[in-house]
Structures are given as C-alpha cells and as structure tokens.
Write a protein that holds these residues in place. Structure first.
Motif, mmCIF file in Angstrom:
data_model
loop_
_atom_site.group_PDB
_atom_site.id
_atom_site.type_symbol
_atom_site.label_atom_id
_atom_site.label_comp_id
_atom_site.label_asym_id
_atom_site.label_seq_id
_atom_site.Cartn_x
_atom_site.Cartn_y
_atom_site.Cartn_z
ATOM 1 N N LYS A 442 5.200 -0.112 -1.992
ATOM 2 C CA LYS A 442 4.617 0.140 -0.663
ATOM 3 C C LYS A 442 3.293 -0.643 -0.535
ATOM 4 O O LYS A 442 3.039 -1.332 0.458
ATOM 5 C CB LYS A 442 4.385 1.644 -0.483
ATOM 6 C CG LYS A 442 3.899 2.032 0.880
ATOM 7 C CD LYS A 442 4.052 3.532 1.114
ATOM 8 C CE LYS A 442 3.355 3.951 2.380
ATOM 9 N NZ LYS A 442 1.937 4.260 2.196
ATOM 10 N N LYS A 443 2.476 -0.572 -1.606
ATOM 11 C CA LYS A 443 1.177 -1.252 -1.561
ATOM 12 C C LYS A 443 1.372 -2.781 -1.507
ATOM 13 O O LYS A 443 0.683 -3.481 -0.753
ATOM 14 C CB LYS A 443 0.338 -0.858 -2.789
ATOM 15 C CG LYS A 443 -1.016 -1.513 -2.813
ATOM 16 C CD LYS A 443 -2.084 -0.610 -3.376
ATOM 17 C CE LYS A 443 -3.465 -1.196 -3.220
ATOM 18 N NZ LYS A 443 -4.004 -1.077 -1.892
ATOM 19 N N LYS A 445 3.852 -4.389 -0.313
ATOM 20 C CA LYS A 445 4.356 -4.747 1.017
ATOM 21 C C LYS A 445 3.203 -4.807 2.022
ATOM 22 O O LYS A 445 3.153 -5.700 2.880
ATOM 23 C CB LYS A 445 5.410 -3.718 1.435
ATOM 24 C CG LYS A 445 6.321 -4.161 2.531
ATOM 25 C CD LYS A 445 7.396 -5.104 2.010
ATOM 26 C CE LYS A 445 7.979 -6.018 3.063
ATOM 27 N NZ LYS A 445 8.327 -5.491 4.335
ATOM 28 N N GLU A 446 2.269 -3.850 1.887
ATOM 29 C CA GLU A 446 1.104 -3.834 2.801
ATOM 30 C C GLU A 446 0.275 -5.112 2.628
ATOM 31 O O GLU A 446 -0.164 -5.727 3.594
ATOM 32 C CB GLU A 446 0.196 -2.643 2.480
ATOM 33 C CG GLU A 446 0.600 -1.355 3.151
ATOM 34 C CD GLU A 446 -0.168 -0.160 2.550
ATOM 35 O OE1 GLU A 446 0.349 0.950 2.683
ATOM 36 O OE2 GLU A 446 -1.253 -0.365 1.930
ATOM 37 N N ASP A 449 2.137 -7.988 4.133
ATOM 38 C CA ASP A 449 2.083 -7.948 5.607
ATOM 39 C C ASP A 449 0.742 -8.454 6.130
ATOM 40 O O ASP A 449 0.681 -9.116 7.170
ATOM 41 C CB ASP A 449 2.337 -6.522 6.123
ATOM 42 C CG ASP A 449 3.813 -6.165 6.049
ATOM 43 O OD1 ASP A 449 4.635 -7.098 5.970
ATOM 44 O OD2 ASP A 449 4.142 -4.965 6.030
ATOM 45 N N GLY A 450 -0.331 -8.166 5.392
ATOM 46 C CA GLY A 450 -1.652 -8.647 5.807
ATOM 47 C C GLY A 450 -1.789 -10.144 5.606
ATOM 48 O O GLY A 450 -2.199 -10.886 6.512
ATOM 49 N N TYR A 459 7.602 -12.110 -0.338
ATOM 50 C CA TYR A 459 7.587 -10.812 -1.030
ATOM 51 C C TYR A 459 8.836 -10.755 -1.890
ATOM 52 O O TYR A 459 9.936 -11.092 -1.430
ATOM 53 C CB TYR A 459 7.607 -9.692 0.008
ATOM 54 C CG TYR A 459 7.669 -8.323 -0.618
ATOM 55 C CD1 TYR A 459 6.532 -7.752 -1.184
ATOM 56 C CD2 TYR A 459 8.873 -7.612 -0.664
ATOM 57 C CE1 TYR A 459 6.592 -6.505 -1.781
ATOM 58 C CE2 TYR A 459 8.932 -6.365 -1.259
ATOM 59 C CZ TYR A 459 7.792 -5.821 -1.814
ATOM 60 O OH TYR A 459 7.844 -4.585 -2.412
ATOM 61 N N ASP A 491 -7.767 -0.645 -5.917
ATOM 62 C CA ASP A 491 -7.444 -1.508 -4.776
ATOM 63 C C ASP A 491 -7.594 -3.010 -5.102
ATOM 64 O O ASP A 491 -8.313 -3.750 -4.408
ATOM 65 C CB ASP A 491 -8.334 -1.137 -3.578
ATOM 66 C CG ASP A 491 -7.657 -1.499 -2.259
ATOM 67 O OD1 ASP A 491 -6.480 -1.904 -2.306
ATOM 68 O OD2 ASP A 491 -8.302 -1.389 -1.210
ATOM 69 N N THR A 508 -8.433 -6.348 -3.033
ATOM 70 C CA THR A 508 -7.585 -6.743 -1.896
ATOM 71 C C THR A 508 -8.422 -7.170 -0.688
ATOM 72 O O THR A 508 -8.023 -8.031 0.073
ATOM 73 C CB THR A 508 -6.592 -5.634 -1.483
ATOM 74 O OG1 THR A 508 -7.322 -4.445 -1.297
ATOM 75 C CG2 THR A 508 -5.518 -5.442 -2.513
#
Ligand code: GAP
Length: 532
Positions: A442-443, A445-446, A449-450, A459, A491, A508
């Motif tokens: 999930k992380k 993917k985030e 996406d950014g 990905y 992070d 990040t």
C-alpha cells in the motif's frame, strides 16, 4: 595499384586485426531488445521474413521519445539560431527530380543468373572477401567480383554485371495508378527544409547564419537491410540544415577553444589512400592543414560528437572518417562520418556534409521560385551554403544499447545490466514493496502514485525482490526504490543505484528532489549515507 591488390592488402590487415572481445555482439542486443520490449521486427505474428521494418515496444517507445527530446534540446531549443519544422512524408515528386534523388540515389545491385536472387554488390564483396569497400567506386567493386570470381552464396551461380538500383519507395496518389500519379516516400528529411527555406525564413525572421531542424521518418528500399535496425527500410532521421553566407563559411564565431582542442580518432582520405589506421588528432590540426575545409563544418562536427557523448556514447568507441571522393553523395563537397566500432566493423553513425548551395539552387532551377536570401549588409541577393549534421535515430538507439550493455556473473547466472544514460533511460525509477503484505504494498503504491506525476516510473510487486532488481537493471532503469519494514517506521525508502547496486535511505518527502538530482548526475554518496 590494382584494386584487387588493394583488397588483398586490406584482407591481410583484417585477418591480423583481432576482434576485440569488448565489442558487444549485436545478437545480444537483438535478444535483449525483443525480450524487454525495446525494438523487434514488425508484425512478427505473420513471420519474420519481412525484413527492414521494426516496431518499438513498451520501453523502446519511451527511450525513442527521450532521444528525440534530447536531440531537439541540444540542436534547437537550447540555441537561439535554429528553428524546427515538420514536413510531409509524401511530397511533390518534382522535389526528388530537383534534388537529384530520382537520378542518383542508387546502390549497386547484382543478380544471380541461376537463382535470380539479388544482392547489394558492395555488401556481397565485403562478406566474401572480409574487407571494407567503403570508398570504392562501382567499377572497383565490379573488378573485385570479377577477379575474385565471387559467385552466389546460395547456389554458386554467376552474377550479372552491376546495375544501379534506385532506393526510393514508390507509391501512387489518387485513384489512377499510372506514371502521372507516381510519387516517392521521402528518402531523407532534408529536402523539405530546402523547399520550405523561404517560407521559414519569413515566419521565423531569422538572419544568416541560422539552421532549420527536422526530425521524422525516412524510407529507403535497401537491397540488403542488415544488422538489426542499423540498415532498415523505414527509419527516422534527425537532420539540421545550417544556412551560412558563402562569404562567411570560414567565419564561425561559435568555434571556441574547446571545439578546437577537441581530440578524437581520425581517419582522413589521405590516410585511407595510404591504408593507414586512424589516429588521435585535434580539430585544430584538421583545420590548420585544411583537411576539414571550413570552420563551420568543423564546428558542427564537434557539436555532433558532443551530443553523442552527452547522451552517453563513449568517445573511445567513435572515430571521425572523411569520405573519399568516390563515395561522396551527389550533393556533397565534403563529408565526415562519425563512425562507431560495431561488431561488424567501423560504420557510419552520423554524417556531416557540406552541401554547399546545391539543393537551394536545384530547387530554384526546377521550381522557378526565388529562394535567394537578401543580405542587408551587402545589399545583395545570395544563395546560402549549407552544413548538414544528419543523424539516424535508430542507429543512435542501437548504439546507445550496445554502448550501455554490460553483463555480470552472479553464481551460475549471467545478468544483463543496461547502463544507459540516466537522463535517456526509458523509465526513471521503479518502486517495489519488499513484500506484498503488511501494508508495504500500500505504501509503495502511494509513493509510486506521487512520483509518477513528475517522473516516468514503474510499480512492480511480482516475484522475489532479486528478480525485480534484475528486471529493472536489464531495462536500464537507473533507480529502484524499495519500501521495507523500516519505511513504515520512519517514512523512508531504500534508493538503489543500478550501476553499482549501492543504496542510500531517503525520506519520502525528499524523494522527488533526490531523484531529480541523481538523474542530473549528482553522486549517490552526496545525496545520502550509504547503507548496507
Ligand atoms: N540528408 C543526408 C542523408 O540522408 P545519409 O548518410 O544517407 O545522409 C544520414 O543518411 C543518416 O541516416 C546516416 O548517418 C544514418 O544514421 C541514417 N541512415 C541512413 N540510411 C539508413 C538506413 N537504411 N537505416 C537506418 N538508418 C539510416
């Protein structure tokens, strides 16, 4: 001296020259390009015998776009003295009459009298005698075929004498298919620049010296397409026609000390006549002894080499070769090729020609249009002279792949790492979760996406992390970012350099900035602390 003796001499030289095992065999590139979706033969579902046409895949299409963008930046948008245009592929056939292509754009062809297979005569001789025939005339090649009794490699039949074969593809415009509707697919992009010279001069409001650049498809019905995309029938050219006042052809204010001191392996016409090898020379020596006849020509030769170096082609694998008189194109007064040391020998990557006022004058004569330039200073009409750096996009891409190709041994496996220039690579970064669970995916993917808003990213969560690194390395992706358990705590991600697998940890929030700086060439150790 007889040409046959010459050929034997060249033959000896070739035999004594050991093939450098550092030169990457094109077969490896063909394999990689197909396996990883760079370039492959067109529409292979219908078989692979349709030679000379290729399709770009997922990575190839992006890589191609990056090379084009880099060329446009270097030769057009970073400068003040060049503009772009984009002409039609099929144009008025009179263009090719005027340019001389209808009459002179020919290659030597022989046909087997027994099986009727046709061959390109120069390639046939090179294959049979293992020599280079660059620079030999049609008559010289004929003499080699006759004296060496070269026969058809397929059926041992005798050959017809050489006839010249026009390389332009023909088609028809409109509903009638007769001589009146006959047209050609453009064999070079350059002519559209000449026919539009006056139009673009008016709309761009440029003054001499200035250039018009064009990037687009060209078509040649090559007798012997070969060496993957090196000699294809449909390809793209990136051409610049640089127009200069003929009285100022030697007055090049842009030729700096750096240009003059530029050093590279050079093979002049004289050295070829004497059967000598290339040697390192500075551009200023070539200007001083008038081997390169004009300073503007010298300037564009160095600029072309600089761009090739900028996108990552190693200078040591390139040389500058002067065209001999017999091989000069019908429009050229003087041509220099930038050659690359391919596994099939030193061959042309880029051509830089002095086309003089040949093309503009021809189009004036044939079209009866006024393509003169009015020189405000001298208050007179002049026909500008032209220096033309002409790049084949597919040759540049092939050369980039060859130059970037490396292999490393890991246990019993050989892995490919494509060390392609970071700025040119198809994909800038790949984002992986260490595992597809515990919120790592999930992380990741985030983060993906950014980043994908500003960078071309991928990905990948399929298979082991080792396999994913290997896949990205093979595709030439310069950076891989991995989300691991530490990422959930602080992070951050691991930031891995393709070329040496070293890693740093990056927060990040800093990722965009660090990635951009790394792609721009900053060293990994300057961007963060190296981690194990
Ligand atoms: N306007 C000048 C011109 O077309 P050229 O030497 O015939 O000159 C220029 O072509 C460049 O185009 C070459 O240096 C090469 O990179 C590329 N090129 C020519 N023929 C090609 C082919 N059949 N396949 C791929 N690239 C080709």
């Amino acid at each position: 001296m007889s040409f046959v003796k010459d050929a034997n001499k060249m033959n000896e030289k070739k035999v004594n020259e050991k093939i450098d095992d550092k030169i990457v065999d094109v077969a490896k590139i063909v394999d990689l390009a197909k396996r990883r979706g760079f370039i492959f033969p067109t529409s292979e579902i219908y078989g692979s015998s349709f030679a000379g046409f290729f399709d770009y895949g997922n990575y190839g299409a992006l890589l191609k776009r990056n090379v084009e963008d880099s060329w446009i930046k270097f030769f057009v948008t970073r400068r003040e003295d060049t503009v772009m245009m984009d002409g039609a592929i099929i144009t008025n056939p009179n263009v090719w009459r005027a340019s001389g292509h209808e009459q002179s754009f020919n290659d030597p062809l022989v046909e087997c009298k027994k099986c009727h297979k046709r061959f390109r005569a120069d390639a046939l001789v090179e294959g049979a005698l293992k020599i280079s025939v660059d620079g030999l005339s049609k008559e010289q090649i004929q003499e080699l075929i006759s004296n060496h009794k070269i026969v058809c490699p397929d059926c041992k039949g005798e050959f017809t004498i050489i006839k010249m074969f026009n390389l332009m593809f023909k088609t028809h415009v409109g509903t009638a298919e007769d001589d009146k509707s006959l047209v050609y697919m453009r064999p070079e992009t350059a002519q559209l620049i000449f026919t539009n010279f006056k139009q673009i001069l008016l709309t761009s409001r440029k003054k001499l010296p200035f250039g018009i650049a064009q990037l687009g498809k060209a078509f040649r019905n090559e007798i012997a397409p070969r060496n993957f995309v090196f000699r294809s029938r449909e390809f793209s050219q990136m051409e610049l026609e640089y127009f200069i006042n003929p009285k100022k052809i030697d007055d090049c204010p842009l030729l700096s000390k750096d240009h003059l001191d530029y050093e590279i392996d050079v093979l002049t016409e004289e050295m070829q006549d004497k059967n000598q090898n290339h040697k390192k020379m500075k551009i200023k020596e070539l200007i001083k002894n008038k081997t390169i006849k004009t300073r503007w020509h010298a300037y564009w030769i160095v600029e072309s080499l600089r761009w090739l170096e900028e996108i990552g082609i190693k200078k040591d694998n390139m040389r500058l070769r002067q065209h001999t008189k017999t091989e000069l194109s019908h429009y050229s007064l003087e041509t220099w090729d930038i050659e690359y040391n391919y596994s099939w020998g030193w061959k042309e990557l880029v051509g830089i020609a002095n086309r003089t006022d040949f093309d503009l004058k021809q189009h004036m004569n044939f079209s009866k249009s006024d393509l003169n330039y009015f020189d405000e200073e001298a208050k007179e009409k002049i026909v500008p002279h032209v220096i033309e750096p002409s790049f084949g996009l597919e040759r540049v891409i092939l050369t980039l792949l060859i130059d970037a190709y490396t292999e490393k041994k890991e246990k019993d496996e050989t892995k490919v790492v494509l060390k392609i220039n970071k700025k040119i690579a198809a994909v800038a970064a790949a984002v992986f979760p260490l595992m597809k669970k515990d919120g790592l995916d999930k992380k990741a993917k985030e983060i993906f996406d950014g980043l994908k808003q500003d960078f071309v990213c991928e990905y990948d969560e399929a298979g082991s992390i080792g396999k994913r690194y290997a896949r990205a390395d093979e595709a030439g992706t310069p950076v891989t970012l991995t989300v691991d358990y530490e990422s959930l705590k602080n992070d951050s991600v691991t930031f891995r350099n393709r070329d040496d697998t070293r890693q740093i940890r990056v927060k990040t929030k800093d990722l965009r900035d660090v990635l951009q700086r790394f792609l721009n060439g900053e060293k990994l150790e300057k961007l963060g602390k190296l981690v194990k």
